[in-house]
Design an enzyme around this catalytic site. Structure first.
Site, mmCIF file in Angstrom:
data_model
loop_
_atom_site.group_PDB
_atom_site.id
_atom_site.type_symbol
_atom_site.label_atom_id
_atom_site.label_comp_id
_atom_site.label_asym_id
_atom_site.label_seq_id
_atom_site.Cartn_x
_atom_site.Cartn_y
_atom_site.Cartn_z
ATOM 1 N N GLU A 16 -16.853 19.660 27.519
ATOM 2 C CA GLU A 16 -16.926 18.828 28.727
ATOM 3 C C GLU A 16 -15.621 18.086 28.951
ATOM 4 O O GLU A 16 -15.067 17.482 28.040
ATOM 5 C CB GLU A 16 -18.064 17.818 28.587
ATOM 6 C CG GLU A 16 -18.202 16.854 29.760
ATOM 7 C CD GLU A 16 -19.312 15.847 29.534
ATOM 8 O OE1 GLU A 16 -19.770 15.248 30.521
ATOM 9 O OE2 GLU A 16 -19.713 15.654 28.360
ATOM 10 N N ASP A 46 -34.054 -13.970 18.576
ATOM 11 C CA ASP A 46 -32.995 -14.820 19.117
ATOM 12 C C ASP A 46 -31.705 -14.064 19.446
ATOM 13 O O ASP A 46 -30.658 -14.687 19.647
ATOM 14 C CB ASP A 46 -32.666 -15.943 18.126
ATOM 15 C CG ASP A 46 -33.815 -16.906 17.966
ATOM 16 O OD1 ASP A 46 -34.576 -17.074 18.933
ATOM 17 O OD2 ASP A 46 -33.959 -17.483 16.872
ATOM 18 N N GLU A 48 -19.195 20.701 32.323
ATOM 19 C CA GLU A 48 -19.711 20.754 30.956
ATOM 20 C C GLU A 48 -20.689 21.897 30.717
ATOM 21 O O GLU A 48 -21.866 21.667 30.427
ATOM 22 C CB GLU A 48 -20.380 19.427 30.609
ATOM 23 C CG GLU A 48 -21.390 18.939 31.639
ATOM 24 C CD GLU A 48 -22.060 17.636 31.214
ATOM 25 O OE1 GLU A 48 -22.520 17.560 30.056
ATOM 26 O OE2 GLU A 48 -22.116 16.722 32.033
ATOM 27 N N ARG A 94 -21.110 22.784 23.527
ATOM 28 C CA ARG A 94 -20.836 22.259 24.863
ATOM 29 C C ARG A 94 -19.383 21.824 24.898
ATOM 30 O O ARG A 94 -18.871 21.272 23.913
ATOM 31 C CB ARG A 94 -21.764 21.088 25.210
ATOM 32 C CG ARG A 94 -21.559 20.528 26.612
ATOM 33 C CD ARG A 94 -22.728 19.659 27.070
ATOM 34 N NE ARG A 94 -22.911 18.437 26.303
ATOM 35 C CZ ARG A 94 -23.917 18.238 25.458
ATOM 36 N NH1 ARG A 94 -24.828 19.196 25.254
ATOM 37 N NH2 ARG A 94 -24.023 17.106 24.785
ATOM 38 N N HIS A 144 -29.738 15.541 24.017
ATOM 39 C CA HIS A 144 -29.486 14.106 23.955
ATOM 40 C C HIS A 144 -29.795 13.558 22.560
ATOM 41 O O HIS A 144 -30.406 12.505 22.412
ATOM 42 C CB HIS A 144 -30.294 13.371 25.025
ATOM 43 C CG HIS A 144 -29.819 13.649 26.418
ATOM 44 N ND1 HIS A 144 -30.585 13.415 27.534
ATOM 45 C CD2 HIS A 144 -28.647 14.158 26.883
ATOM 46 C CE1 HIS A 144 -29.907 13.762 28.618
ATOM 47 N NE2 HIS A 144 -28.734 14.216 28.250
ATOM 48 N N HIS A 198 -23.683 8.885 34.651
ATOM 49 C CA HIS A 198 -24.213 9.724 35.712
ATOM 50 C C HIS A 198 -24.111 8.888 36.974
ATOM 51 O O HIS A 198 -25.035 8.172 37.357
ATOM 52 C CB HIS A 198 -25.658 10.135 35.420
ATOM 53 C CG HIS A 198 -25.763 11.116 34.295
ATOM 54 N ND1 HIS A 198 -26.955 11.673 33.890
ATOM 55 C CD2 HIS A 198 -24.832 11.659 33.479
ATOM 56 C CE1 HIS A 198 -26.747 12.509 32.883
ATOM 57 N NE2 HIS A 198 -25.462 12.499 32.615
ATOM 58 N N ASP A 229 -20.533 14.424 21.850
ATOM 59 C CA ASP A 229 -20.506 14.020 23.254
ATOM 60 C C ASP A 229 -20.357 12.505 23.260
ATOM 61 O O ASP A 229 -21.294 11.783 22.922
ATOM 62 C CB ASP A 229 -21.804 14.449 23.947
ATOM 63 C CG ASP A 229 -21.779 14.238 25.459
ATOM 64 O OD1 ASP A 229 -20.997 13.389 25.928
ATOM 65 O OD2 ASP A 229 -22.549 14.916 26.169
#
Length: 435
Positions: A404, A35, A380, A402, A239, A357, A256
């Site tokens: 970015e 629900d 990035e 990384r 990811h 993206h 990220d």
């Protein structure tokens, strides 16, 4: 976003349609379990043209229609249902608040749409984006074929709506950039908050909670995407979203994360030491990535093409890995052979806007697209040296980095909208130390 902004977008699209008719459905509700449902988020194309954030709605644009060019199908007002699920604009609100020339109940869609399609040569529609809805559109067109003897002209051509609409979305207006800058500021504050509270022994999900807290307290109810909070070896998973590991002394933490505000995204990555101090190996690799980002951002300017930032980043990354002895050989040959790819396996950026993206072509024909004012891209670069990477000494293993930022192309160059988060070694360590 003011109503005139959406009206201008609709006009801009219809000017390119050469007659015809455009059909744009929004997203349906999606069940989470039993629900409960996932939070509703409008389809980006639909939201871009209407600003109408309710489910069960379809926008129709009909250039030259005497009764009005913008038709909106939506839910009617229903006090009983609104008591349970919230207020609705209704047909009157669709006209008065959202600028529709005509508004009809969504339950009448199948009855009314064939008539709107009559004598329209082209149907502008994104086939494949909404699978079940595709069949309804085709059904409306087919229902007209039986009326050909009565002199009714049936649409003879389907045109991909995205071909026109997504090019419009690629160029951000002043109103859009106002929202995107605010989303960037909120996201920057969240990253700074994460740096301040991070300590060895915490869990990745605790840091994620700090990010989400900062988003929500500033009015951004949802992240633009599932936050990546990867400590140590998890930072080498591009990811990674489990966010359930303990943060260890001596590891790096890669975050990220960006918020979504009024359906516009921010997208920031920072990497910093869990204990507040970079080790010599971490610092050496980090500064290579930072230098690569500086070189790439410098290439984001009108007249340069899309791939130039990536080419600049690859050269700096490869030269840095060669300098540390991780790669061996002549620089040009290493680049040509892609020797860096086991440690840098993604592109250096992507368009940013309503989607993380975002839409927009990266090539026109066979040529890379040239940067123009109003475009927004991420920059990035990264390095990811997972344990067991062939030919790489163990001292470099499990270091994932990384960095970015979001970059707006301006008339004279570029603007970094996410500059509120420190990224030099000295700045990061100072923030984490509270100095």
């Amino acid at each position: 976003m003011p109503p005139r902004e959406f009206a201008a977008r609709r006009r801009g699209l219809m000017q390119q349609m050469d007659g015809g008719i455009a059909i744009i459905p929004t997203n349906p509700h999606h069940a989470r379990n039993r629900d409960t449902e996932f939070p509703f988020r409008p389809d980006s194309d639909f939201q871009y043209l209407t600003g109408f954030a309710e489910p069960e709605a379809v926008a129709v644009l009909i250039p030259g229609r005497p009764q009005g060019e913008y038709v909106l199908f939506c839910r009617e007002r229903d006090p009983a249902k609104e008591t349970w699920t919230g207020r609705r604009a209704g047909l009157e609100g669709a006209r008065a608040t959202f600028g529709a020339d005509d508004a009809f109940p969504i339950t009448d869609l199948d009855d009314i749409m064939p008539g709107l399609l009559e004598n329209r040569g082209k149907v502008f529609y994104s086939l494949g984006a909404h699978g079940e809805f595709d069949q309804r559109v085709l059904g409306w067109v087919n229902s007209l074929r039986g009326k050909v003897r009565a002199g009714i002209h049936v649409p003879s051509e389907f045109v991909d709506l995205g071909h026109l609409l997504h090019d419009l979305r690629l160029f951000k207006s002043a109103a859009e950039m106002k929202v995107m800058r605010r989303a960037a500021d909120i996201s920057a504050q969240a990253h700074c908050r994460a740096m301040r509270v991070c300590r060895p022994g915490m869990w990745e999900y605790e840091i994620e909670a700090e990010l989400r807290h900062e988003f929500i307290r500033h009015g951004a109810r949802l992240p633009a995407y599932e936050p990546i909070v990867g400590g140590g070896a998890n930072g080498c998973i591009l990811h990674y979203v489990d966010n359930n590991a303990r943060l260890n002394d001596g590891d790096l933490l890669l975050i990220d994360a960006g918020c979504e505000l009024d359906c516009y995204a921010a997208d920031i990555t920072r990497t910093f030491p869990v204990n507040g101090h970079f080790s010599p190996q971490q610092r050496a690799l980090y500064e290579i990535v930072l230098d690569a980002q500086h070189a790439a951002i410098d290439k984001v300017r009108p007249g340069n093409h899309w791939n130039e930032p990536h080419e600049a980043a690859v050269e700096v990354l490869t030269a840095g890995l060669r300098r540390l002895g991780i790669l061996k050989g002549k620089l040009k040959q290493l680049i040509d052979e892609g020797a860096y790819r086991p440690m840098y396996m993604h592109r250096t950026g992507h368009w940013l806007g309503m989607d993380v993206h975002d839409v927009g072509e990266y090539k026109l024909g066979d040529a890379w697209r040239v940067f123009e004012p109003g475009m927004v891209t991420t920059v990035e670069p990264g390095l990811y040296i997972a344990a067991g990477t062939p030919g790489v000494d163990k001292q470099w293993w499990d270091i994932g980095i990384r960095i970015e930022d979001n970059v707006l192309v301006t008339r004279r160059g570029h603007e970094i909208t996410t500059g509120g988060v420190p990224k030099s070694v000295a700045e990061v360590e100072a923030l984490m130390a509270g100095t």
